[in-house]
Design an enzyme around this catalytic site. Sequence first.
Site, PDB file in Angstrom:
ATOM      1  N   GLU A 322      36.886 -52.694  61.479  1.00  0.00           N
ATOM      2  CA  GLU A 322      38.057 -53.295  60.832  1.00  0.00           C
ATOM      3  C   GLU A 322      39.286 -52.420  61.021  1.00  0.00           C
ATOM      4  OE1 GLU A 322      39.437 -55.156  56.522  1.00  0.00           O
ATOM      5  OE2 GLU A 322      37.324 -54.756  56.902  1.00  0.00           O
ATOM      6  N   HIS A 351      10.631 -48.047  68.737  1.00  0.00           N
ATOM      7  CA  HIS A 351       9.774 -49.195  69.030  1.00  0.00           C
ATOM      8  C   HIS A 351      10.587 -50.491  69.064  1.00  0.00           C
ATOM      9  CE1 HIS A 351       6.324 -46.558  68.391  1.00  0.00           C
ATOM     10  NE2 HIS A 351       7.029 -46.059  67.387  1.00  0.00           N
ATOM     11  N   LYS A 455      40.560 -65.807  56.695  1.00  0.00           N
ATOM     12  CA  LYS A 455      40.631 -66.360  55.343  1.00  0.00           C
ATOM     13  C   LYS A 455      41.481 -67.633  55.319  1.00  0.00           C
ATOM     14  CE  LYS A 455      40.113 -61.937  52.911  1.00  0.00           C
ATOM     15  NZ  LYS A 455      40.778 -60.948  52.027  1.00  0.00           N
TER      16      LYS A 455
END
Length: 528
Positions: A322, A351, A455
């Site tokens: 950000e 793994h 937003k």
Amino acid sequence: MNQTALWQRYQNWLYYHPELEFYVDISRIRFDDGFVESMKPKFAKAFRDMDELEKGAIANPDEDRMVGHYWLRNPDLAPTDALKHDITDTLDRIDDFAQKIHNGTIHPPNAPKFTDILSIGIGGSALGPEFVAAALAPQDAPLQIHFSDNSDPAGFDRTIAEIGDRLNTTLVLVISKSGGTPETRNGMLEAKAAYEAQNLNFAQYAVAITGEGSKLEKIAHSDNWLTTFPMHDWVGGRTSEMSAVGLVAAALQNIDIHAILAGAKIMDDTTRSHDLKTNPAALLALAWYYEGNGKGEKDMVVLPYKDSLLLFSRYLQQLVMESLGKEKDLDGNTVYQGIAVYGNKGSTDQHAYVQQLREGVPNFFLTFIEVLEDREGRSIEVEPGATSGDYLSGFLQGTRQALYENDRDSITVTIPTVNERNIGALIALYERAVGLYASLVNINAYHQPGVEAGKKAAAAVLTLQDKAIATLKQADKPLNLAEISDRMGEGDRIEDVYKILRHLHANDRGLVLEGNFAQPSTLKATWQ
């Protein structure tokens, strides 16, 4: 480079802080002396920029605010006495509140003490508290913490089910600077409904951590919540862990917040150095710049070799991405800057994706987080002369070597143990590294226009939903998608309309879709 030369390079570039017993090793980043020399003018400017930031320069022009998270751990640096007082007063109030919760002076209506915390926030109002809780909360914490950090109804139901029959002894922290953040607002309303469903008065359980004069503060005061704590406008969400955002929850869990602040202050002090080799944050920024060619061309893979640090890579995703993910530089040029961050933990990833890291696309560099202490107390030997901790250390060293041998570079950050002071120092180290790197690449690390754009786009979708519902309620017959979109005057947004209607249909919201779902254009909608 042979092992003797590597050993000498390690010693030449190793940073060690004797008080913190904190190491930063960038020796496995393959820059040369010429590169370092070429970066010195950029670093001279970066150091000056950071000095001005701490003195109170306006660093977020979008919101006309300073950036002062450094003052939180050293209030004497605050540019005014009023700001200093705000910091120290808030800290005193947090200490007092936690003590009163712990001793039962403040308690739920029908029980002697609170037993749990429900923390509601999003982004920086969640990631820091979650990381610190996972890293530092004692097994016998006086309150167990639970997080609601999304607008997912099923996720919220799961959190409430996890709390179970202790809801009536659960303290709620609602964290939002503006009080209008939709995810947090939704979580607050979901929580309120859950409490009311059990005939509990939500206000008697609720605490607001918010900006002065915000919508949330007004609700908290008018409904008589337990208390409020401030979110200062000069502290951004991704650097807010050492404000009330993170410290209230930490103190309630019996985490030593003063040790966190002390560790951060020590790291801040050392990262103010204008000498590259004695500034560990500058060393990180140098390595990041070299690996990504100053353009973020490689991803940062973060592998902490300690279970309690599992969430550190997730915390760094917001702090780094950000802050650094910007389309424009400070001169208005389109630059598309940023560093992508991902990771999990070692040795789990031996793994998982280490196979690709060693032999796949070389589009990354590693950051190993090493913890020297295996556990409190002695360890058993899992085979003669070796403990499980020896294996963990061996996996880290072996992976580092195997990757380097195949031209994969890495940084190693080493702390002696996972405790409050070291976590504070670790957070402060990366906060400063982000600020320095941003200056090196000429961007603003302290605004987030892309987040605000997202937003606004989400709000536009909800406005479209209102129009779609109104259109269907007025219709006298089933309508197909084209007809609905045209009546709404949104013919160019037919796909958005379709997805809105599909969501409403799936959740039994009063809308029925009929037709071939494999061919959306055949669907017809009716409001019932």
